[in-house]
Enzyme design. Structure first.
Site, short mmCIF file in Angstrom:
data_model
loop_
_atom_site.label_atom_id
_atom_site.label_comp_id
_atom_site.label_asym_id
_atom_site.label_seq_id
_atom_site.Cartn_x
_atom_site.Cartn_y
_atom_site.Cartn_z
CD GLU A 132 -2.89 -1.27 2.33
OE1 GLU A 132 -2.76 -0.47 3.27
OE2 GLU A 132 -3.79 -2.12 2.28
CG ASN A 173 -0.75 -6.84 -1.61
OD1 ASN A 173 -1.29 -7.43 -2.55
ND2 ASN A 173 -1.27 -6.79 -0.39
CG HIS A 209 -9.91 -5.84 0.67
ND1 HIS A 209 -10.14 -7.03 1.34
CD2 HIS A 209 -8.60 -5.57 0.82
CE1 HIS A 209 -9.00 -7.45 1.89
NE2 HIS A 209 -8.04 -6.59 1.58
CD GLU A 237 -4.63 -7.94 1.39
OE1 GLU A 237 -5.50 -7.26 1.97
OE2 GLU A 237 -3.41 -7.69 1.48
CG ASP A 239 -12.72 -9.12 1.76
OD1 ASP A 239 -12.73 -8.07 1.07
OD2 ASP A 239 -12.18 -9.18 2.89
C1 XIL Z 1 -6.03 -6.86 8.14
C2 XIL Z 1 -6.22 -8.11 8.99
O1 XIL Z 1 -7.05 -9.02 8.30
C3 XIL Z 1 -6.86 -7.72 10.31
O2 XIL Z 1 -6.93 -8.84 11.18
C4 XIL Z 1 -6.04 -6.62 10.97
O3 XIL Z 1 -6.70 -6.19 12.16
C5 XIL Z 1 -5.85 -5.45 10.03
O4 XIL Z 1 -5.26 -5.90 8.83
N1 XIL Z 1 -4.97 -4.85 3.56
C6 XIL Z 1 -3.91 -5.62 3.94
C7 XIL Z 1 -4.05 -6.57 5.08
O5 XIL Z 1 -2.88 -5.61 3.25
O6 XIL Z 1 -2.85 -6.71 5.80
C8 XIL Z 1 -5.15 -6.17 6.01
O7 XIL Z 1 -5.33 -7.21 6.96
C9 XIL Z 1 -6.43 -5.89 5.25
C10 XIL Z 1 -6.22 -4.76 4.28
#
Ligand code: XIL
Length: 316
Positions: A132, A173, A209, A237, A239
């Site tokens: 990020e 990422n 996400h 990631e 969802d």
């Molecule tokens: C999230 C985890 O899933 C949570 O448990 C934690 O509290 C916060 O981080 N982007 C990312 C991940 O790259 O590392 C994050 O993971 C979600 C957003």
């Protein structure tokens, strides 16, 4: 029908995977599904390889949490994605509070990345070395790394990771680069400049996400824009959340959305795999981060498959 990783590897993907987290590993029913390598050929630690978990104090490294996930993957015959080395978030205050000159912070990044990546040498398919780096408007995040080292911190981290485990693919990422726009353009330009400079970079992770009904239509084109620059891509990631409560209509739309996300990876030859950000709503990060939203995963709170699962299968 066959399970997700079996279908995915049959397409030539490296894996279909899931994130997990250490507190969940006491849940035997959860672990049983996670550990089926026909379902999941790859896992990612949701938290336990981050900077606050691995180097909470300068020079003090703690690997217990990450090691538990690494041995789980090894025992299950699953690939492992390392997540992550350098990120503005979940960064201990001894780093984020700054006050370091450029040479000192360079050494701190090198020590952190080489120690963590070196600890897992030989066990990792790919590392999210930098996570990020950009704001949503495409400008660089003004975190301690950028404020002290400008954009050079990215190459410092990538080089340290490459040296520590030459077999691990090194990734950047990011989220909100899944559709055309200023942030995606900044990432494309970063890939070009790193490649031009000869800096190691193997892949770009697109977090994905998403929100039900709002999956970007340009996802496939976005993946192609990155692979055209000579990097692989992965959906790291995934969802797809909804405003609660879930309804049959929302779950049906979510099924279509999961299908279109997975289909985009399938359509792009340089897309190596899809990781869901935990497979079950029971352990999703969404409800605590986005109040009022949830039900983002393909398995429900009771570890029962939702329509979203069939959407994934339909795409593979
Ligand atoms: C999230 C985890 O899933 C949570 O448990 C934690 O509290 C916060 O981080 N982007 C990312 C991940 O790259 O590392 C994050 O993971 C979600 C957003």
């Amino acid at each position: 029908t066959a399970e997700l990783n079996t279908l995915a590897t049959g397409l030539g993907w490296k894996y279909f995977g899931s994130a997990t987290d250490n507190p969940e590993l006491t849940d035997a029913a959860y672990v049983a599904i996670l550990s089926d390598n026909k379902m999941f050929g790859q896992i990612t630690p949701g938290n336990s390889m981050k900077w606050d978990a691995t180097e909470p104090e300068r020079g003090t490294f703690t690997f217990a949490g990450g090691d538990a996930i690494a041995s789980l993957a090894e025992g299950n015959g699953q690939l492992l994605r390392g997540h992550n080395c350098v990120w503005y978030n979940q960064l201990p205050s001894w780093v984020s509070s700054g006050g370091f000159d450029a040479a000192t912070l360079t050494s701190i990044i090198q020590t952190h990345c080489s120690t963590v990546v070196g600890h897992y040498k030989g066990k990792i398919y790919s590392w999210d070395v930098v996570n990020e780096p950009f704001n949503d408007d495409g400008t660089w995040r003004t975190d301690v790394f950028y404020n002290t080292l400008n954009t050079a911190y990215v190459g410092i981290a990538l080089n340290a990771a490459r040296s520590a485990d030459p077999a691990a693919k090194v990734y950047i990422n990011e989220y909100n680069i899944e559709y055309a726009g200023a942030k995606q353009t900044s990432m494309l330009n970063l890939v070009k400049s790193l490649k031009a400079a000869g800096t190691p970079l193997d892949g770009i992770g697109l977090q994905c996400h998403f929100i039900v009904g709002e999956v970007p239509t340009g996802l496939q084109a976005s993946l192609e824009a990155f692979t055209a620059l000579g990097v692989e891509v992965a959906l790291t990631e995934v969802d797809i959340r909804m405003t609660l409560p879930s309804t049959p209509a929302l779950l049906a739309q979510q099924q279509k959305d999961y299908q279109s996300v997975v289909a985009a990876c399938k359509a792009v030859s340089g897309c190596v795999g899809v990781t869901i950000w935990d497979y079950t709503d029971k352990y999703s990060w969404v409800p605590s981060t986005f109040p009022g939203q949830g039900a983002a995963c393909p398995w429900d709170q009771n570890l029962v498959k939702k329509p979203a699962y069939d959407g994934i299968v339909a795409a593979l």
